[in-house]
Design an enzyme around this catalytic site. Structure first.
Site, PDB file in Angstrom:
ATOM      1  N   HIS A  53      -4.347  -3.502   6.847  1.00 62.77           N
ATOM      2  CA  HIS A  53      -4.214  -3.776   5.410  1.00 62.77           C
ATOM      3  C   HIS A  53      -5.580  -4.253   4.916  1.00 62.77           C
ATOM      4  O   HIS A  53      -5.823  -5.440   4.770  1.00 62.77           O
ATOM      5  CB  HIS A  53      -3.147  -4.833   5.137  1.00 62.77           C
ATOM      6  N   ASP A  66       0.842  -1.196   0.000  1.00 62.26           N
ATOM      7  CA  ASP A  66       0.000   0.000   0.000  1.00 62.26           C
ATOM      8  C   ASP A  66       0.883   1.254   0.000  1.00 62.26           C
ATOM      9  O   ASP A  66       0.594   2.232  -0.685  1.00 62.26           O
ATOM     10  CB  ASP A  66      -0.919  -0.027   1.230  1.00 62.26           C
TER      11      ASP A  66
HETATM   12  P1  NAX Z   1      -1.729 -18.342  -3.883  1.00 59.30           P
HETATM   13  O1  NAX Z   1      -3.050 -18.962  -3.661  1.00 59.30           O
HETATM   14  O2  NAX Z   1      -1.178 -18.252  -5.258  1.00 59.30           O
HETATM   15  O3  NAX Z   1      -0.644 -19.099  -2.987  1.00 59.30           O
HETATM   16  C1  NAX Z   1      -0.851 -19.400  -1.644  1.00 59.30           C
HETATM   17  C2  NAX Z   1      -0.086 -20.658  -1.348  1.00 59.30           C
HETATM   18  O4  NAX Z   1      -0.182 -20.868   0.062  1.00 59.30           O
HETATM   19  C3  NAX Z   1      -0.645 -21.903  -2.039  1.00 59.30           C
HETATM   20  O5  NAX Z   1       0.396 -22.585  -2.701  1.00 59.30           O
HETATM   21  C4  NAX Z   1      -1.200 -22.717  -0.873  1.00 59.30           C
HETATM   22  O6  NAX Z   1      -1.105 -24.111  -1.087  1.00 59.30           O
HETATM   23  C5  NAX Z   1      -0.286 -22.252   0.267  1.00 59.30           C
HETATM   24  N1  NAX Z   1      -0.804 -22.560   1.604  1.00 59.30           N
HETATM   25  C6  NAX Z   1      -2.082 -22.618   2.042  1.00 59.30           C
HETATM   26  N2  NAX Z   1      -2.127 -23.000   3.322  1.00 59.30           N
HETATM   27  C7  NAX Z   1      -0.848 -23.180   3.717  1.00 59.30           C
HETATM   28  C8  NAX Z   1      -0.247 -23.597   4.934  1.00 59.30           C
HETATM   29  N3  NAX Z   1      -0.986 -23.894   6.007  1.00 59.30           N
HETATM   30  N4  NAX Z   1       1.097 -23.678   4.994  1.00 59.30           N
HETATM   31  C9  NAX Z   1       1.855 -23.401   3.916  1.00 59.30           C
HETATM   32  N5  NAX Z   1       1.337 -23.025   2.723  1.00 59.30           N
HETATM   33  C10 NAX Z   1       0.006 -22.905   2.632  1.00 59.30           C
HETATM   34  O7  NAX Z   1      -1.835 -16.900  -3.185  1.00 59.30           O
HETATM   35  P2  NAX Z   1      -0.911 -15.615  -3.384  1.00 59.30           P
HETATM   36  O8  NAX Z   1      -1.435 -14.807  -4.496  1.00 59.30           O
HETATM   37  O9  NAX Z   1       0.513 -16.043  -3.415  1.00 59.30           O
HETATM   38  O10 NAX Z   1      -1.269 -14.796  -2.045  1.00 59.30           O
HETATM   39  C11 NAX Z   1      -0.916 -15.273  -0.771  1.00 59.30           C
HETATM   40  C12 NAX Z   1      -1.545 -14.425   0.332  1.00 59.30           C
HETATM   41  O11 NAX Z   1      -1.114 -13.076   0.257  1.00 59.30           O
HETATM   42  C13 NAX Z   1      -3.067 -14.357   0.314  1.00 59.30           C
HETATM   43  O12 NAX Z   1      -3.553 -14.564   1.639  1.00 59.30           O
HETATM   44  C14 NAX Z   1      -3.358 -12.939  -0.101  1.00 59.30           C
HETATM   45  O13 NAX Z   1      -4.602 -12.471   0.383  1.00 59.30           O
HETATM   46  C15 NAX Z   1      -2.203 -12.206   0.517  1.00 59.30           C
HETATM   47  N6  NAX Z   1      -1.875 -10.868   0.000  1.00 59.30           N
HETATM   48  C16 NAX Z   1      -1.485  -9.925   0.889  1.00 59.30           C
HETATM   49  C17 NAX Z   1      -1.088  -8.656   0.508  1.00 59.30           C
HETATM   50  C18 NAX Z   1      -0.631  -7.651   1.506  1.00 59.30           C
HETATM   51  O14 NAX Z   1      -0.365  -6.520   1.097  1.00 59.30           O
HETATM   52  N7  NAX Z   1      -0.508  -7.930   2.806  1.00 59.30           N
HETATM   53  C19 NAX Z   1      -1.126  -8.259  -0.921  1.00 59.30           C
HETATM   54  C20 NAX Z   1      -1.109  -9.402  -1.854  1.00 59.30           C
HETATM   55  C21 NAX Z   1      -1.924 -10.598  -1.437  1.00 59.30           C
HETATM   56  O15 NAX Z   1      -3.260 -10.389  -1.808  1.00 59.30           O
END
Ligand code: NAX
Length: 332
Positions: free
Chosen positions: A187, A159
C-alpha cells in the site's frame, strides 16, 4: 439472539475512526443481527476528544451497540476481541525521516501485538490500516506468536475500490458492475493496480475491462497512475488525507473476511505471502483472495502479463526493504 462480540478500533479519536465507528456500529460489517461491544483505543492526550465520540455513538441510538469502552490501555482495549481495526499510527510530520517514522510505528505495533497475544481471542482477525500498513502488520504478528500469522492483514481495499471506481466511470457503468480488479504488493506508490482480470457487467453482459473501456493505453497508464496517486490527490484537494473512503474500505475488508466473498468474486487484501506469483515469502503482500468460512485463500493460476511482472518485482522488493528496516529497529 446472538451473543455480542467485542471489536476494537485504535486511533479511535482520529478522522478515519470517526466515519468507521458508525459504519461498524450500525451493523454493516458483522451483520444486522450481530450485537457489538466497541472498544476504543487512543493515546492519553486524546481521551477528552474520545469522550465526545462516545457521546455521539450513544446519541446515534443504534440497536446493535450494547456497550462502548473508551481507553488508553491496550490491555483493556484488546481484551477478548474478535476483530481489531488498527487505524492509529504515528503520522509523518514535517522534517521527519522515514527511519524515525518507522521506528515510532514499530514501537506502537510491538505494544499492540503483545497486547493482542495476551488478551485477544486466538481467532481474532486483525486489519492494519495505519501506515506503513503492510510492514506494521508483520511487526504486530511477530509480537503475537500465539495468534496465526494468517490473522494479520493490511488494507489495500481502498486502492481496490479506487480502481473499481475509475473503471466504472470510464466504462460508464454503475460501480457494482465492476469486480475482480487486483491491487498487487505494497500500500504505497509502488502498488500495482491490475485490471487485466477484471469483470465488467455492461448491460447484462460480462466482459473484460479492455472490452468495456475500449482503451488499452488508458488501462496501462492513466488508470494505474490515478489509482497509485489518488491518496495524494485527495490530500491536495482536501488538505486532509482520505477518511470517509478509508473507513468504507476498512469496513468492506472486514465484512468480506467475516462474511465471505461472492461466488466468482475476489478482493485485494494484504496477507502473509507464501511466494505466490513470485512475491517474496513472509512479507505482507496484497494479493487477490477469495474468502469463505472466515479463511482467505490467494487466487491461484492467474496469467500475469509481462507488462506487470517488473512492477510486481519492484513492489515486492520495497516490502523486503521495509521489513529489513523494521527488523533492524527491533534488534537495535
Ligand atoms: P488521525 O491522525 O486523524 O488519527 C489517528 C489517531 O491515532 C489519533 O487520534 C492518534 O491520537 C491515534 N494514535 C496515535 N498513536 C496511537 C497509539 N499508539 N494507540 C492508539 N491510538 C493512537 O489519522 P487518520 O486520518 O485517522 O489515519 C490513520 C492512519 O491511517 C494513518 O497512519 C494513515 O496513514 C493511514 N491510512 C491508511 C490507508 C490505507 O489504505 N491503508 C488509507 C488512509 C490513511 O491514510
Amino acid at each position: 439472539d446472538k451473543q455480542p462480540i467485542r471489536v476494537v478500533v485504535t486511533g479511535a479519536a482520529g478522522q478515519i475512526a470517526y466515519s468507521l465507528l458508525y459504519i461498524i456500529a450500525k451493523g454493516d460489517v458483522f451483520g444486522r443481527d450481530q450485537p457489538l461491544i466497541l472498544h476504543l483505543l487512543d493515546i492519553p492526550p486524546m481521551m477528552e476528544v474520545l469522550e465526545g465520540v462516545v457521546m455521539e455513538l450513544a446519541d446515534c441510538a443504534l440497536p446493535l451497540l450494547r456497550q462502548v469502552v473508551p481507553t488508553a490501555d491496550p490491555a483493556v482495549a484488546f481484551n477478548d476481541v474478535s476483530a481489531a481495526f488498527l487505524v492509529g499510527a504515528m503520522p509523518r510530520k514535517q522534517g521527519m525521516e522515514r527511519k524515525d517514522l518507522l521506528s515510532a510505528n514499530v514501537k506502537i505495533f510491538k505494544v499492540q501485538g503483545e497486547a493482542l497475544d495476551k488478551h485477544a481471542r486466538k481467532d481474532v482477525k486483525v486489519l492494519v490500516v495505519g501506515n506503513p500498513a503492510n510492514t506494521n502488520a508483520i511487526v504486530c504478528s511477530k509480537y503475537a506468536p500465539s495468534i496465526p500469522a494468517e490473522n494479520f492483514t493490511a488494507m489495500t481495499r481502498l486502492d481496490h475500490n479506487r480502481a473499481r471506481a475509475q473503471i466504472a466511470a470510464r466504462a460508464n457503468v454503475p460501480v457494482p458492475c465492476v469486480s475482480n480488479v487486483i491491487i498487487w504488493g505494497n500500500h504505497s506508490s509502488t502498488q500495482v493496480p491490475d485490471a487485466s482480470h477484471a469483470k465488467v457487467n455492461v448491460n447484462g453482459k460480462m466482459v473484460s475491462a479492455s472490452e468495456a473501456v475500449k482503451d488499452e493505453a488508458w488501462l496501462r497508464k492513466q488508470f494505474i497512475e490515478t489509482v497509485q496517486k489518488r491518496g495524494a490527490a485527495v490530500i491536495a484537494a482536501r488538505k486532509m488525507s482520505s477518511a470517509m473512503s478509508a473507513a468504507t474500505a476498512a469496513a468492506d475488508h472486514m465484512r468480506s473476511w467475516f462474511l465471505g466473498t461472492d461466488p466468482d468474486e475476489f478482493v485485494s487484501m494484504g496477507v502473509v505471502s507464501d511466494g505466490s506469483y513470485g512475491a517474496p515469502k513472509g512479507v505482507v503482500f496484497s494479493f487477490p483472495v477469495t474468502i469463505s468460512n472466515g479463511q482467505w485463500k490467494i487466487v491461484q493460476g492467474l496469467k500475469i502479463d509481462d507488462f506487470y511482472l517488473d512492477m510486481l518485482a519492484a513492489t515486492g522488493k520495497e516490502l523486503e526493504e521495509e521489513r529489513a528496516e523494521a527488523m533492524a529497529v527491533i534488534q537495535a
